[in-house]
Design a protein around this motif. Sequence first.
Motif, PDB file in Angstrom:
ATOM      1  N   ALA A 106       2.054   4.980  -5.817  1.00 43.87           N
ATOM      2  CA  ALA A 106       1.618   3.679  -6.335  1.00 43.87           C
ATOM      3  C   ALA A 106       2.011   3.527  -7.801  1.00 43.87           C
ATOM      4  O   ALA A 106       2.489   2.471  -8.226  1.00 43.87           O
ATOM      5  CB  ALA A 106       0.114   3.526  -6.148  1.00 43.87           C
ATOM      6  N   THR A 107       1.825   4.587  -8.587  1.00 44.44           N
ATOM      7  CA  THR A 107       2.191   4.552 -10.004  1.00 44.44           C
ATOM      8  C   THR A 107       3.697   4.367 -10.168  1.00 44.44           C
ATOM      9  O   THR A 107       4.155   3.571 -10.992  1.00 44.44           O
ATOM     10  CB  THR A 107       1.730   5.842 -10.701  1.00 44.44           C
ATOM     11  OG1 THR A 107       0.321   5.989 -10.514  1.00 44.44           O
ATOM     12  CG2 THR A 107       2.038   5.807 -12.180  1.00 44.44           C
ATOM     13  N   THR A 121     -12.497  11.015  -8.095  1.00 44.05           N
ATOM     14  CA  THR A 121     -11.426  10.014  -8.173  1.00 44.05           C
ATOM     15  C   THR A 121     -10.653   9.959  -6.885  1.00 44.05           C
ATOM     16  O   THR A 121     -10.207  10.973  -6.339  1.00 44.05           O
ATOM     17  CB  THR A 121     -10.453  10.367  -9.316  1.00 44.05           C
ATOM     18  OG1 THR A 121      -9.945  11.647  -9.104  1.00 44.05           O
ATOM     19  CG2 THR A 121     -11.140  10.270 -10.655  1.00 44.05           C
ATOM     20  N   TYR A 122     -10.516   8.760  -6.393  1.00 47.37           N
ATOM     21  CA  TYR A 122      -9.678   8.501  -5.213  1.00 47.37           C
ATOM     22  C   TYR A 122      -8.810   7.306  -5.576  1.00 47.37           C
ATOM     23  O   TYR A 122      -9.280   6.284  -6.043  1.00 47.37           O
ATOM     24  CB  TYR A 122     -10.529   8.151  -3.990  1.00 47.37           C
ATOM     25  CG  TYR A 122     -11.351   9.289  -3.480  1.00 47.37           C
ATOM     26  CD1 TYR A 122     -10.781  10.220  -2.640  1.00 47.37           C
ATOM     27  CD2 TYR A 122     -12.695   9.424  -3.845  1.00 47.37           C
ATOM     28  CE1 TYR A 122     -11.542  11.278  -2.155  1.00 47.37           C
ATOM     29  CE2 TYR A 122     -13.448  10.462  -3.378  1.00 47.37           C
ATOM     30  CZ  TYR A 122     -12.868  11.387  -2.531  1.00 47.37           C
ATOM     31  OH  TYR A 122     -13.598  12.411  -2.054  1.00 47.37           O
ATOM     32  N   GLY A 123      -7.539   7.427  -5.317  1.00 53.43           N
ATOM     33  CA  GLY A 123      -6.608   6.300  -5.489  1.00 53.43           C
ATOM     34  C   GLY A 123      -6.561   5.852  -6.854  1.00 53.43           C
ATOM     35  O   GLY A 123      -6.497   5.067  -7.575  1.00 53.43           O
ATOM     36  N   THR A 173      -1.267  -0.907  -4.410  1.00 58.68           N
ATOM     37  CA  THR A 173      -2.484  -0.085  -4.360  1.00 58.68           C
ATOM     38  C   THR A 173      -2.164   1.253  -3.713  1.00 58.68           C
ATOM     39  O   THR A 173      -1.210   1.373  -2.937  1.00 58.68           O
ATOM     40  CB  THR A 173      -3.594  -0.784  -3.550  1.00 58.68           C
ATOM     41  OG1 THR A 173      -3.109  -1.045  -2.227  1.00 58.68           O
ATOM     42  CG2 THR A 173      -4.010  -2.090  -4.199  1.00 58.68           C
ATOM     43  N   GLY A 174      -2.984   2.213  -4.056  1.00 55.40           N
ATOM     44  CA  GLY A 174      -2.859   3.536  -3.447  1.00 55.40           C
ATOM     45  C   GLY A 174      -3.671   3.585  -2.161  1.00 55.40           C
ATOM     46  O   GLY A 174      -4.152   2.554  -1.669  1.00 55.40           O
ATOM     47  N   THR A 216      -6.730   4.066   0.374  1.00 54.96           N
ATOM     48  CA  THR A 216      -8.139   3.715   0.220  1.00 54.96           C
ATOM     49  C   THR A 216      -8.990   4.985   0.271  1.00 54.96           C
ATOM     50  O   THR A 216      -8.691   5.929   1.010  1.00 54.96           O
ATOM     51  CB  THR A 216      -8.596   2.759   1.341  1.00 54.96           C
ATOM     52  OG1 THR A 216      -8.328   3.371   2.601  1.00 54.96           O
ATOM     53  CG2 THR A 216      -7.862   1.435   1.255  1.00 54.96           C
ATOM     54  N   SER A 232       0.154   7.471  -1.619  1.00 52.94           N
ATOM     55  CA  SER A 232      -0.561   8.296  -2.590  1.00 52.94           C
ATOM     56  C   SER A 232      -0.628   7.550  -3.914  1.00 52.94           C
ATOM     57  O   SER A 232       0.113   6.597  -4.146  1.00 52.94           O
ATOM     58  CB  SER A 232       0.140   9.644  -2.796  1.00 52.94           C
ATOM     59  OG  SER A 232       1.390   9.443  -3.433  1.00 52.94           O
ATOM     60  N   THR A 233      -1.514   8.014  -4.783  1.00 53.28           N
ATOM     61  CA  THR A 233      -1.634   7.383  -6.100  1.00 53.28           C
ATOM     62  C   THR A 233      -0.362   7.607  -6.911  1.00 53.28           C
ATOM     63  O   THR A 233       0.013   6.758  -7.713  1.00 53.28           O
ATOM     64  CB  THR A 233      -2.859   7.928  -6.860  1.00 53.28           C
ATOM     65  OG1 THR A 233      -2.778   9.347  -6.914  1.00 53.28           O
ATOM     66  CG2 THR A 233      -4.137   7.505  -6.213  1.00 53.28           C
ATOM     67  N   ARG A 280       4.681   0.791  -9.408  1.00 51.90           N
ATOM     68  CA  ARG A 280       4.313  -0.136 -10.483  1.00 51.90           C
ATOM     69  C   ARG A 280       5.339  -0.083 -11.606  1.00 51.90           C
ATOM     70  O   ARG A 280       5.622  -1.084 -12.251  1.00 51.90           O
ATOM     71  CB  ARG A 280       2.920   0.208 -11.009  1.00 51.90           C
ATOM     72  CG  ARG A 280       1.817  -0.202 -10.060  1.00 51.90           C
ATOM     73  CD  ARG A 280       0.429   0.013 -10.671  1.00 51.90           C
ATOM     74  NE  ARG A 280      -0.575   0.002  -9.626  1.00 51.90           N
ATOM     75  CZ  ARG A 280      -1.229   1.073  -9.177  1.00 51.90           C
ATOM     76  NH1 ARG A 280      -1.018   2.267  -9.717  1.00 51.90           N
ATOM     77  NH2 ARG A 280      -2.113   0.957  -8.203  1.00 51.90           N
ATOM     78  N   THR A 331       0.850  -1.185   0.000  1.00 52.97           N
ATOM     79  CA  THR A 331       0.000   0.000   0.000  1.00 52.97           C
ATOM     80  C   THR A 331       0.887   1.236   0.000  1.00 52.97           C
ATOM     81  O   THR A 331       1.741   1.403   0.880  1.00 52.97           O
ATOM     82  CB  THR A 331      -0.919   0.015   1.229  1.00 52.97           C
ATOM     83  OG1 THR A 331      -1.710  -1.178   1.223  1.00 52.97           O
ATOM     84  CG2 THR A 331      -1.833   1.225   1.216  1.00 52.97           C
TER      85      THR A 331
END
Length: 196
Positions: free
Chosen positions: A143-144, A194-196, A172-173, A175, A139-140, A147, A136
Amino acid sequence: MTDNNADETNSQDSGSQQAFPPPHLAHLAGMDLVRRTLEEARGAARSQGKDTGRGGRSPGMRRTVAGRRRSWSGPGPDRRDPQTLASATRDLAQNLGWGKRVAEGAVFGQWTTVVGEQIAEHAVPTGLRDGVLSVTAESTAWATQLRMVQAQLLAKIAAAVGDGVVTSMKITGPTAPSWRKGRLHIAGRGPRDTYG
């Protein structure tokens, strides 16, 4: 009369004690005398079939203990040498079949060391099931980024804890907050944001 008593005493002493140093070693002194005397004593013991200690044994000989041949450890590492706690627990885990579980736990315990402090500050492992590590990110954006470097992270994890422990990652970003209030709710997507 005193001379006769002295002669008797000397004759008794000479009969019960030998002169030191022996006449053939009288020319030696100090450590030379000690070494020569020790060599002669060992020679006399060997001629009688007695054990003379280290000096009388050839380097290739080994003592027997209770009918078994005893081996001496050399200058290299040996199983009888003191072991580190890490190697002792690793051997114990392998003997009891805990190797996989210990390796899985090492992913969580060594996370900062494996991925580095910067990534560890922004992402934490949350679970490991069937080789899939759930991570986890805070932040998004993180997470990006994770990946994108997932292959490098998997290689680092494999190098640290072994191949096959982690086969893939699920990143995952954060929740999203729940918009559900109370016991009853209407099915649907909820607010269009938009969230995560």
